[in-house]
Structures are given as structure tokens and as C-alpha cells.
Design a protein around this motif. Sequence first.
Motif, PDB file in Angstrom:
ATOM      1  N   LEU A  23     -45.792 -26.893  -4.305  1.00  0.00           N
ATOM      2  CA  LEU A  23     -44.855 -25.926  -3.727  1.00  0.00           C
ATOM      3  C   LEU A  23     -44.262 -26.469  -2.429  1.00  0.00           C
ATOM      4  O   LEU A  23     -43.076 -26.292  -2.152  1.00  0.00           O
ATOM      5  N   ILE A  77     -42.394 -19.984  -9.913  1.00  0.00           N
ATOM      6  CA  ILE A  77     -42.612 -19.663  -8.506  1.00  0.00           C
ATOM      7  C   ILE A  77     -42.936 -18.181  -8.337  1.00  0.00           C
ATOM      8  O   ILE A  77     -43.806 -17.811  -7.549  1.00  0.00           O
ATOM      9  N   CYS A 101     -46.423 -17.714  -8.977  1.00  0.00           N
ATOM     10  CA  CYS A 101     -47.305 -18.102  -7.873  1.00  0.00           C
ATOM     11  C   CYS A 101     -47.509 -16.954  -6.890  1.00  0.00           C
ATOM     12  O   CYS A 101     -48.466 -16.968  -6.114  1.00  0.00           O
ATOM     13  N   ALA A 110     -44.878 -19.961  -1.842  1.00  0.00           N
ATOM     14  CA  ALA A 110     -43.965 -19.507  -2.881  1.00  0.00           C
ATOM     15  C   ALA A 110     -42.875 -18.632  -2.269  1.00  0.00           C
ATOM     16  O   ALA A 110     -41.708 -18.713  -2.646  1.00  0.00           O
ATOM     17  N   LEU A 160     -40.222 -20.626  -0.760  1.00  0.00           N
ATOM     18  CA  LEU A 160     -39.334 -21.167  -1.782  1.00  0.00           C
ATOM     19  C   LEU A 160     -38.326 -20.125  -2.243  1.00  0.00           C
ATOM     20  O   LEU A 160     -37.155 -20.424  -2.428  1.00  0.00           O
TER      21      LEU A 160
END
Lengths: 976, 157
Positions: free
Chosen positions: A324, A345, A348, A360, A363
Motif C-alpha cells: 500500500l 484497496i 483493505c 488504504a 490511497l
Amino acid sequence: MALKMVKGSIDRMFDKNLQDLVRGIRNHKEDEAKYISQCIDEIKQELKQDNIAVKANAVCKLTYLQMLGYDISWAAFNIIEVMSASKFTFKRIGYLAASQSFHEGTDVIMLTTNQIRKDLSSPSQYDTGVALTGLSCFVTPDLARDLANDIMTLMSHTKPYIRKKAVLIMYKVFLKYPESLRPAFPRLKEKLEDPDPGVQSAAVNVICELARRNPKNYLSLAPLFFKLMTSSTNNWVLIKIIKLFGALTPLEPRLGKKLIEPLTNLIHSTSAMSLLYECVNTVIAVLISLSSGMPNHSASIQLCVQKLRILIEDSDQNLKYLGLLAMSKILKTHPKSVQSHKDLILQCLDDKDESIRLRALDLLYGMVSKKNLMEIVKKLMTHVDKAEGTTYRDELLTKIIDICSQSNYQYITNFEWYISILVELTRLEGTRHGHLIAAQMLDVAIRVKAIRKFAVSQMSALLDSAHLLASSTQRNGICEVLYAAAWICGEFSEHLQEPHHTLEAMLRPKVTTLPGHIQAVYVQNVVKLYANILQQKEQAGEAEGAQAATQLMVDRLPQFVQSADLEVQERASCILQLVKHIQKLQAKDVPVAEEVSALFAGELNPVAPKAQKKVPVPEGLDLDAWINEPLSDSESEDERPRAVFHEEEQRRPKHRPSEADEEELARRREARKQEQANNPFYIKSSPSPQKRYQDTPGVEHIPVVQIDLSVPLKVPGLPMSDQYVKLEEERRHRQKLEKDKRRKKRKEKKGRRRHSSLPTESDEDIAPAQRVDIVTEEMPENALPSDEDDKDPNDPYRALDIDLDKPLADSEKLPVQKHRNAETSKSPEKDVPVVEKKSKKPKKKEKKHKEKERNQEKREKKKAEDLDFWLSTTPPPAPVPAPAPSTEELSVNAITTLKDECEDAKTEAQDEEGNAEGQDQDKKSPKQKKKKHKKEKEERTKGKKKSKKQRLGGEEAAGEPVQNGAPEEEPLPVRA
Amino acid sequence: MIKFFLIVNKQGQTRFSKYYEHVDINKHTLLETEVVKRCLSRSNEQCSFIEYKDFKLIHRQYAALFIVVGVDDTETEMAIYEFIHNSVDVLDEYFSRVSELDKMFNLDKVHIILDEMVLNGCIVETNRERILAPLLILYVRKLKGSIFQTTWIYRKC
């Protein structure tokens, strides 16, 4: 006498040793401090003895106590005594204690210089080793200056054990004594090609560390490192080199192009996760530095993302985390390729590990688009409900707000939805981020004109249920939201459906339990609301209604007048008087509404955060200058009562020039803020946006889309964001249909030229329901964003920013002890390895320092050309430009390697040299050999994998000579 | 670069500490408790990397002992993670199944071992034999179970 001595030595037998001390501390759990102070007393006694063994034992115990956090600096001199013991066992204890407790501030350290020098030149390699190890911990600028030459000599010691230590210590020496870098660098460079892998790795470590700080000085080493990278199989070294390349590529994009291929090869071939991860990291860095012009650009990104996906999908949490982490680096430049892994993601976010969830979340921030924002936020909202720890929930909350508000609400297509999300967030218990939500509410309500009506209705509902928010814990951060709610309801009161109802809600007795700054806003906005009601009632001719409102105000305002908060009290009493006056006028049937609302007339326009700086400061105004010189605290007034006035006169002229001094201003401003924060009587600036009454003609032309009023604006309870998601979907669907229609029409006109192009919904297709009034944040010239973080002048690494290619002047030579022959640097010790190398690689001889001097300048030029030549990737490498016997050969080697590799890769992409050790030896004819070896290689890799599954170090031959580091390499332990 | 190497037990007591950059002695305890608190609160399901201030912490648990390594951003987490295992391997080899007591009673030897492995914050040696060589010249290898009796064999000079 003799008896006494015997007795003394018998006593010594009962001295505690380290084990006794440890055991004793364990047995005295209740009075540990007392026991230890007793032990320290004993140690002090022991240190007074003449017997070195006793002293060493005492120092050994001190080392243990130091670890427990006791200061042992008082024993520094005794430690030095033990360091100078002739027996190695004692010496080692002394050095250990020194390395643990000495630092630059230890004054006795200068006494050690000669002792250390003696140990460094000791015939026993362990004496030297222990001195070097110790030195690495406590080297001071003085020690570095005095010992630099000795250590440099040791870099060419016959024993690799000493060589590698000396090489590593040099890094500390460089830091403390930067002048030593240039004289020592040629030898350091030489060590990159040391026959012993340990020494090589040490040199790589040092140069990587140096190059990381000042990469441009080390660019010329790139060919050498490239060669190492393609030939080395030591993963520790590979990781370092690859990291170094990551630092170099931004300076030389051509280097990046060259790197991509070997790196992707490594990614394909390696089974060591750490190496894989590092390769991916560097490939990302390379791709970031390369703007365009890479043919297989997307291919390598795809490869990285693919590999990272494997990492993230792994059951090992560590790999998941790193995956990640690396993914977020790709995201910055290639958001598209990451977006395709949204599912993973989001998955996650359900992870058990908080740090993985946070990664995550990071992201997700970069992955949102107009299309998926609602979906992602919806998912996050469910997590908010599920989240257990408040810290994680707060993190979620800030992330939701960050995600939504990023780049001027770029991705929000429906602000009603966003407002309802914000309102939903207020239901969180115990969050610290009430002010964040409040700020968002204010921002959206002010900047999105079309949403005001909706926002006001929501905010009045919030005010109505204020008791829910502020009930449990008063200091609860969430009540900050009421600040925003009250302000919005007051400022945009014309949109209120039932102003009277809201007025009552704001005047409830419960309000007085809110924090002061919120009450103040309540009081102020109650008046706005009141003005609005007056106007409505008077227009409608309901004099009674107006009077009722006035009466309500007169009844309720006194509760604020009694407030302990100064701000609230002052505002309330002013307003109370005003309202009482109005009441009198109303009694006489005088129309007042017009005048009261004039108090709050004017349009509110958003202003860029730094706009204040645009306003020119009137000449002669210095807000940082003291109006009255403050009484200085340090001088007691009783003693020097006149001094204050006296000094004032002296200081004055000094103030003027300092006006220009930015730093000083910043410092003072900071100090003032600090002072204000600590001053209970200072009214803190509230976060409410600046009100500016000005006629800006530019506002009208901003297109404001009218809301499609398909949403029932009067929401009885608290809103649900979900319904807006549905509505938004419908809206989008409608929009799409319309567009399709339009498109069809166009198509018909055009004569059906492109009927195959299906209408795909992209980001751009979704038009926002409301538009944000975007304030272009014009930055004044003196407020550049990059202004602040300039280089730290105290950065120790700055001193090492030295051009290493310049010829070495005589004055720069390292200071050598005078009583010793200067020839030491060329002692046989040093010559041996050089001779050895000579036989292997004749080019080495040019490294010899003295011959260099004359054609140094020439070579320098060549070097630059060299690098250029090496970097230019013209496929048929021209024959070596000149048969120069010097550094060229290095790069030539690299070139041939590279060329062959290129061909190699072209012919058979999968069969890479990355997993075949020592392939560069037979690089002359890779094509012929390759096919032969293909099977062999496969077997080898299999075998390798197997052996890597063994625990680390397991593959080392037990009987190998211990000191002379055998040239075999240890692969990095690999996760089975 | 490795900034520090810590061995702590489950109660949060430091059993071994080595700093590769000078930290004031008064701050040791503070830093250690902070670091240990963060590491102890992690479960096995959680990953072993923590971002703390300006460095990264990599920790690994071995029975009752935690090994925590603080590094700056030039190190790769995974490599350090493996390095921790390597160091425990070496300690295991020397002490024949290393225990908390071993480390306490033989602090100096643990120091020797680690000094061979890490110098100046860089990993210099990962080969078990070569790491233990200097130590074996000084002391014979410890036998299993003989924690409390160390045979001291001085080097013949």
C-alpha cells in the motif's frame, strides 16, 4: 601491610560482577532505586582500586546501569583508564562503556586520542576492530581531524575485517570533519571494487549515504554503480545501490531510461521481497522523473502495480502494508493505473490492522473521481459507524472531509449530498474534529450559493436538536458544529422557513452551557435572525408578531448578559439595549425593520486565504513595533528603575532596520501568538471568515446553476445522505439520457459516421448540480508556497556538499602525525591489496594518486563526457573514443554489459540475466551461451529458491576461514 | 541507517539498547517507553512497521522479547525485518537458545555480537560464523543450560 593486601584481594573476590548485579536488581524489586544507588557507591569504591580487573568489572556494571537509564558520565575518566588496559578483555569493556556513554560533550574524550591511535595501529586486528567500533559512536570533530589519516590508512589494511570497519567509520569522520572527504574519496571509490564483498558492501553503504544528501556530486559514479548493480548478487548491496539510483535519477533523466530495464528484470527474477519492493520503489521514482518518451512506460508501471497487488493480497501484513505504501507513490503520477485496483484497496479498509487501514485511506484520497466519490464516501461512512477506536474514527472523519474537499470540491457533483454527509458526521460521539466539520459547513454554505437554502434548513434542524449534540460532554468537540450552524442560520436567515422557530431554538437556556465563543456567535446571529423576522412581519403588516419577537429577545437575552465569558457578555448587553430601544419605538408604531436590517446589510464574498497580504500596508504602520516598550522581565525593577527608559531610547533606532528582517518578524509574530494564547484576557480570533463589505462587480457574472428542486427541501428530521445518492444517480441518468439524445441528433446530422463509439460515461460527463464559486487564490509575490522550507543552515550534511572531481590540492591533504613517517600511507599494508587488484584489473593503477595530478584537468573533462557517452543510448556503441588508459574502461565495460543486455532482453524477454549470477563474466557471447544454459538456469533458480528457504546463514560453509571474508556472497534471507 | 536497536521484554523493561546516533541519556528512557508502548500495543495480526516521529520502527516478537529497530527512511523495512531475524539467529547460535536472562547476564557479549553485525548504523556482516569469530576467540561457546556459569578463557597474549 602484607596481610592487609591479602585481605584486600580476598575482599575483591566477593565483589559483585555483572551477573550478581542483575540478580540483585531482580531480587530488590521493591526498592530498586535504593539498591542501585548502593551498588553505585560500591562501584565508586571499586573504581578507586588500582587493580585493573576490578575497574573493568566496575565499568562493566556501569554499562548495564547506563542501559537502565542511569547517568554514568561521572565515570568517564575511569572508562578511559579501562580503555587503555593492555588486556583485550578489559580494553573491550572500556570501549563498550565509552561507546555507550561518550558523546561530543564529554570533555575527557580528548585524552583518548593517542590511546585510540595506538589501538588502531595495533598488530592485533581485534584491538583495531574494537577501537574502530568504539570510535564510530563517539567520534568528535577533533578526533576526526586527528585520526582521519590513520583511519584512511586502515582502509587499505590487509584484513578485510579491518578494511570494512575503517570504510564505514570514514562516513562519521566525513560528517565531523568534512575537509577529509576529498582526500579520502579516491580510496573510498577504490573500495567499491574490493575483492571482499563485505568491504564492497561497506563502501556502497558509505557512498550511498553521502550521495543521498548531495546526489549531484556522485553522478559520475553512476556507471560504476550500474556495473555493480548488474553484477552483484548480494541483496543488501543491491538494495542500497538501487536506493541510490532512486536519488540520482531526478538529476539525470537519461540515467532513468537506462535503469528501467535492469530493474524490471530484477523485479521479474528476484524472490526476495525486500529487493522486489525496493526495485518497485525505484522504478516508480524513475518513472516520476521521466516525463515522457518511454516506449514501455506504461508496461513497467503496469508491472509495478501488478507486483504490488500481489504484495497487498498476501496474507502477510507486512507485505500488505508495504504494498500500500508503494502504491501511494504510484498514485501521485499514475492515478489511473491505481484506480483499477479500487476493490482491493476498499477491501483493505476492513483489515484488522489499523496502520493498514490508514494506508488504504491515504490511497483512497487520490483515487476518487466524480464518478466514484459517493460510493467511496458511503463505504467510509459505514466504517465510521463500525470503527472502534476514536483515533481511527477521527482519522476516517478527516479523510472523508479531505477527500471531499480536495482541490476546491472538484469531485463533488451534489452539494446537498455533501451537506447531509457533514450533518451525519456530527452524530459521531467524542470526535475531536468538530471544528473541521464546522469549517466545511461554513465554506460550502458561503461558496456554493445555490446550496444556501438547503444548508440553512439543515442547520436550523441541527440547532433545533442542539441538545443532542452538546448534552453529554460539554467540552465535546462536536459542539463546534453549532458555531457554524448558528452563523449560517443567522447570515442566510432569508432562506429560513420558520425563522421564529429557529430564533427560539437559539435562545434556549441550554445554550448558556456551550463554550463562550459559540455563545458569542449565537448572540450575534440571533440579532440577524431577529432583524429578518422584523422585516418579514412588518412587510406583512403583523405588528403583533414583530412585537412578540422583540419581547422574546428582551426576555431571553439577559441570560447571556450574565455570562462569564467577556465576549458574550459584552455583545449581549449591547444588543439587549438595542432591542429595548426597538421595543420603545415599536410601542410608538414606528417602523424599525429597515434600520435594524441595515445593520447586517451587504453581500459576503469569499476571500482567498492569503488575500490579506495583497492589501498594501499603509506607510509607517508597523504592527510588530511596540507601542510602548515592554518592561523587561529579566531585570528586576527595584534595582534599576531608570534603566527601562534609558534603554528605550537606545533601542529605538535598532527597531527600524529590523522591519525588513523577515525572520525576526516571523519570530516576533510567533512570540506574540504564543503570548496571546496564554493570555486569558485576550480575545482569540474566531475562525469565522472575514466579513468584507465591498462592492465587487465581478460576482454577478459567475454562473450559478439553479438547483433542480427535485429534493424536498424541508427535511423534518436529520437528513440521510443515502437518499441523495439515489437522487444523484437519477439525475446523472437523466443527464446521460439528455446527452445521448443530443448526441443522437448530432449523429443524425453528421450522417452516422461513428456509430460504433458507445457513449461511455467518463468523469467529464458528469456536470455538477451546483457550482462552487472558486476563488482563485492569487498568491502575492512575497508569499510563495515554497518560501518557507528553505534548507536548514545547520544541516550537518551540507558541509559534505563538496565537488569530488576537482583535483586535490596539496593543502587539502589530511594532517599526518609529524613524528611518524608520512610514508605510512604507502606502507606495505596498503600496497598488498593494490597489487592484488592490479593483477586482476590493470586499470586500477590510475587510481594512484600522484600520477593523477598532472592530467587531472583533462580527465575531469573526459569524465563528464564519459558520463554523457555512457548515458546516451545510441544502440551501436561507438568504439571507445580514445584508448585512454584511465577511467574510461570502467564505463566502457558498463556499456558493453548494457548493450549485450539490451540485445539479450530483446531476443528473449523472459530469460533474464537477473537471476543468473556471474553472467557478466561471460557477457561476450551471451546469445550463444544463453540457450545452452537455459535449462541449467532453471534448475539453478529452483535450487536457489530451495536454499533460500533455509534460515539465514545456513548456507555458509562452516569451515571457511574466519577472518578473510571469503568472496562468496550471502543472499538476503528470503521469506519462505 | 539504523538509529537504534532495542531489546525489551513484555513488561517494557529494556534488556539491551544500542544507539547509533547520540541521544541524551535522559531521553533514553522516554524514547524507550514511547517506542515500547507502541510496539507492545500491536497484535500479531498487525504489521510490524510503525511510523514514529521521523523514523520508522520495525519490530519483531520472539517469545517474551521484543526487538525493535529504529531506522531512517534510507532503509527498507523488509530488509530490516529480516535482519532482526538474522541477529536473533546469531544470538541463538551463540547462547544455544537465547533467553532473556542470557541477554541480561551477558550484556557485553550481546554488544560484541551486535557490534560485529552493525557498525555506524549500517549492516556490515550477516554471516553467522564471521560474526561470532571474535567472540569465540574470547570465550568458548556457551553450553545449553549453563546460564549462570560462564567459562572465562582469556586470550593468550
